[in-house]
Design a protein around this motif. Structure first.
Motif, mmCIF file in Angstrom:
data_model
loop_
_atom_site.group_PDB
_atom_site.id
_atom_site.type_symbol
_atom_site.label_atom_id
_atom_site.label_comp_id
_atom_site.label_asym_id
_atom_site.label_seq_id
_atom_site.Cartn_x
_atom_site.Cartn_y
_atom_site.Cartn_z
ATOM 1 N N SER A 178 0.374 -1.057 -0.047
ATOM 2 C CA SER A 178 0.110 0.036 0.144
ATOM 3 C C SER A 178 0.685 1.465 0.487
ATOM 4 O O SER A 178 0.658 2.276 -0.434
ATOM 5 N N VAL A 179 1.861 1.000 0.735
ATOM 6 C CA VAL A 179 2.956 2.463 0.651
ATOM 7 C C VAL A 179 3.093 3.057 -0.497
ATOM 8 O O VAL A 179 3.328 3.490 -1.186
ATOM 9 N N PHE A 180 3.869 2.072 -0.905
ATOM 10 C CA PHE A 180 4.372 1.513 -2.403
ATOM 11 C C PHE A 180 3.637 2.406 -3.550
ATOM 12 O O PHE A 180 3.821 3.525 -4.986
ATOM 13 N N ALA A 181 2.722 2.419 -3.674
ATOM 14 C CA ALA A 181 1.288 2.656 -4.113
ATOM 15 C C ALA A 181 1.651 4.146 -4.399
ATOM 16 O O ALA A 181 1.305 4.550 -5.206
ATOM 17 N N VAL A 182 0.591 4.586 -3.024
ATOM 18 C CA VAL A 182 0.709 6.116 -2.826
ATOM 19 C C VAL A 182 2.191 6.347 -2.884
ATOM 20 O O VAL A 182 2.476 7.571 -4.070
ATOM 21 N N ALA A 183 3.338 5.725 -2.811
ATOM 22 C CA ALA A 183 4.765 6.196 -3.370
ATOM 23 C C ALA A 183 4.673 6.506 -4.673
ATOM 24 O O ALA A 183 5.145 7.979 -5.571
ATOM 25 N N GLN A 184 4.179 6.194 -5.684
ATOM 26 C CA GLN A 184 4.351 6.142 -6.887
ATOM 27 C C GLN A 184 3.828 6.724 -7.458
ATOM 28 O O GLN A 184 3.518 7.587 -9.303
ATOM 29 N N GLN A 185 2.702 7.798 -7.193
ATOM 30 C CA GLN A 185 1.288 8.491 -7.386
ATOM 31 C C GLN A 185 2.443 9.980 -7.739
ATOM 32 O O GLN A 185 1.959 11.375 -8.168
ATOM 33 N N TYR A 186 3.825 9.780 -6.843
ATOM 34 C CA TYR A 186 4.432 11.349 -7.510
ATOM 35 C C TYR A 186 5.839 10.531 -8.022
ATOM 36 O O TYR A 186 6.761 12.501 -7.993
ATOM 37 N N LEU A 187 5.498 9.856 -8.962
ATOM 38 C CA LEU A 187 6.239 9.730 -9.986
ATOM 39 C C LEU A 187 6.715 11.595 -11.264
ATOM 40 O O LEU A 187 5.085 11.189 -10.699
ATOM 41 N N GLY A 188 7.222 12.336 -11.762
ATOM 42 C CA GLY A 188 7.808 13.378 -11.526
ATOM 43 C C GLY A 188 7.741 14.374 -11.061
ATOM 44 O O GLY A 188 7.881 15.502 -11.965
ATOM 45 N N VAL A 238 10.396 -5.901 -0.019
ATOM 46 C CA VAL A 238 9.247 -6.171 -1.123
ATOM 47 C C VAL A 238 9.207 -5.105 -1.531
ATOM 48 O O VAL A 238 9.625 -4.178 -0.331
ATOM 49 N N PRO A 239 8.910 -4.405 -2.272
ATOM 50 C CA PRO A 239 8.451 -3.138 -2.943
ATOM 51 C C PRO A 239 7.322 -2.152 -1.768
ATOM 52 O O PRO A 239 6.735 -2.937 -0.970
ATOM 53 N N GLY A 240 7.733 -1.218 -0.954
ATOM 54 C CA GLY A 240 6.778 -0.357 0.100
ATOM 55 C C GLY A 240 8.492 -0.462 0.958
ATOM 56 O O GLY A 240 8.301 0.248 1.719
ATOM 57 N N ASP A 241 9.225 -1.192 1.401
ATOM 58 C CA ASP A 241 9.938 -1.171 2.061
ATOM 59 C C ASP A 241 11.272 -0.504 1.980
ATOM 60 O O ASP A 241 11.498 0.329 0.994
ATOM 61 N N LEU A 242 11.881 0.604 2.549
ATOM 62 C CA LEU A 242 13.318 1.168 2.796
ATOM 63 C C LEU A 242 14.252 1.290 2.256
ATOM 64 O O LEU A 242 14.716 0.112 3.048
ATOM 65 N N PHE A 251 12.358 4.422 -1.767
ATOM 66 C CA PHE A 251 11.624 3.234 -1.370
ATOM 67 C C PHE A 251 11.851 1.925 -2.305
ATOM 68 O O PHE A 251 12.760 2.341 -3.936
ATOM 69 N N TYR A 252 11.888 0.804 -1.833
ATOM 70 C CA TYR A 252 12.519 -0.612 -2.545
ATOM 71 C C TYR A 252 11.229 -0.882 -4.020
ATOM 72 O O TYR A 252 10.307 -0.393 -3.184
ATOM 73 N N ALA A 253 12.054 -0.796 -5.374
ATOM 74 C CA ALA A 253 10.705 -0.645 -6.267
ATOM 75 C C ALA A 253 10.767 -2.173 -6.662
ATOM 76 O O ALA A 253 10.122 -2.434 -8.017
ATOM 77 N N GLY A 254 11.653 -3.548 -6.003
ATOM 78 C CA GLY A 254 11.596 -4.860 -7.091
ATOM 79 C C GLY A 254 12.731 -4.377 -7.406
ATOM 80 O O GLY A 254 13.534 -3.750 -8.280
ATOM 81 N N ASN A 255 13.660 -5.722 -7.917
ATOM 82 C CA ASN A 255 14.631 -6.222 -8.524
ATOM 83 C C ASN A 255 15.940 -4.906 -8.804
ATOM 84 O O ASN A 255 16.269 -4.914 -9.744
ATOM 85 N N GLY A 256 15.906 -4.610 -7.430
ATOM 86 C CA GLY A 256 17.229 -4.258 -7.685
ATOM 87 C C GLY A 256 17.049 -2.572 -7.700
ATOM 88 O O GLY A 256 18.141 -1.767 -8.000
ATOM 89 N N ARG A 269 11.461 9.418 -9.655
ATOM 90 C CA ARG A 269 11.827 8.913 -10.269
ATOM 91 C C ARG A 269 11.991 7.095 -10.132
ATOM 92 O O ARG A 269 12.388 7.066 -8.659
ATOM 93 N N THR A 270 12.125 5.988 -10.232
ATOM 94 C CA THR A 270 12.780 4.653 -10.495
ATOM 95 C C THR A 270 13.720 4.762 -11.135
ATOM 96 O O THR A 270 13.763 5.082 -13.007
ATOM 97 N N GLN A 271 14.795 3.295 -10.472
ATOM 98 C CA GLN A 271 16.068 3.742 -11.211
ATOM 99 C C GLN A 271 16.736 2.609 -10.379
ATOM 100 O O GLN A 271 16.723 2.210 -9.274
ATOM 101 N N PRO A 272 18.379 1.732 -11.512
ATOM 102 C CA PRO A 272 18.718 0.519 -10.769
ATOM 103 C C PRO A 272 19.613 1.284 -9.368
ATOM 104 O O PRO A 272 19.593 2.208 -9.376
ATOM 105 N N ILE A 273 19.570 0.270 -7.967
ATOM 106 C CA ILE A 273 20.372 0.905 -7.262
ATOM 107 C C ILE A 273 21.719 1.245 -7.329
ATOM 108 O O ILE A 273 22.528 -0.045 -8.552
#
Length: 283
Positions: A178-188, A238-242, A251-256, A269-273
């Motif tokens: 749920s936390v990750f879903a809310v965080a995605q609202q602020y991309l950009g 999992v996505p939503g962890d820090l 926020f962790y977005a999965g797959n590194g 934005r979302t990018q590789p660690i």
């Protein structure tokens, strides 16, 4: 009967002045009158007194001359003439003098005696270049402190603005999905240093704003937010962890991958660690 010269004719001889011869009669000195016995005794006494005075004066003169000659002789004698070394008793060495000429002596020092430390005075010379370098360093430190204070004031102003726009809790359970879903609202949303509203976020401002909507109040600091949760292994993430690293958070977005507000001039934005020096925290 006296003869008188015959007069010559005035026509034959020049006239001569007449001279007169004066006949001086010398009288024989009168024989001294016979002195009386008293007068003879007084004269003899006076003569003896005069002789004694002359003899005393002569003796004094001889004495003065002798003393003067002695002084001159004393001054003329070289200094080495008075140096000790003769056999006279006046040149004998005293007991104290003999001690100074004695053989070397041994001195015993107790073991508990501590030698006093020696100290030497010293001074440091500073060149003009070193003075200029120190002044430059002081100037740089002052500028850095001024910049830090300005940044702190700016951060405080952003924090005050964020507190006014902190949303009320609108979501229930703060599970990672749920936390990750809310965080995605602020991309950009653009990156703003100290920002904690949809007008602009920095890394910790984004995390703070998202969790505030779940009723969880976090400080505006990446290190403080990382310490507010529990660290878990990467395999559990999992996505939503820090994703926490030194001086940054997202926020962790999965797959590194990481969802975050990177730096000035970028957007959320979302990018590789990009580093292996990070850890995972769950709130």
């Amino acid at each position: 009967m006296a003869r008188f010269p015959r007069r010559r004719s005035s026509a034959l001889t020049s006239p001569k002045p007449r001279t007169r011869t004066a006949v001086v009669r010398r009288e024989a000195p009168a024989a001294p009158a016979a002195a009386t016995p008293a007068e003879t005794t007084a004269a003899r006494s006076q003569k003896d007194s005069l002789g004694r005075r002359l003899r005393r004066g002569g003796a004094k003169n001889v004495m003065v001359m002798s003393v003067a000659a002695g002084l001159v002789g004393t001054l003329a004698i070289p200094a080495y003439a008075f140096a000790p070394g003769t056999d006279g008793i006046q040149f004998g060495a005293t007991a104290e003098t003999q001690l100074t000429k004695a053989a070397p002596q041994d001195v015993e020092v107790a073991e508990d005696v501590i030698a006093a430390p020696l100290s030497e005075d010293s001074y440091d010379a500073v060149s003009g270049e070193e003075i200029r370098a120190a002044e430059e360093a002081a100037r740089a430190a002052a500028e850095a402190e001024a910049a830090r204070q300005a940044a702190a004031e700016e951060m405080a102003s952003y924090a005050a603005a964020a507190s006014e726009y902190t949303p009320a809790a609108v979501y229930g359970s703060a599970d990672p999905a749920s936390v990750f879903a809310v965080a995605q609202q602020y991309l950009g949303v653009p990156y703003v240093y100290g920002g904690a509203t949809p007008a602009g976020f920095d890394c910790s401002g984004l995390v703070q704003y998202v969790y505030a909507q779940f009723g969880i109040s976090l400080p505006h600091s990446s290190s403080a937010q990382g310490a507010a949760g529990t660290q878990i292994s990467l395999s559990e993430a999992v996505p939503g962890d820090l994703v926490v690293m030194s001086g940054h958070i997202g926020f962790y977005a999965g797959n590194g991958m990481i969802l975050h507000a990177p730096y000035e001039g970028t957007v959320v934005r979302t990018q590789p660690i990009w580093t292996s020096d990070y850890w995972i925290v769950r709130i």
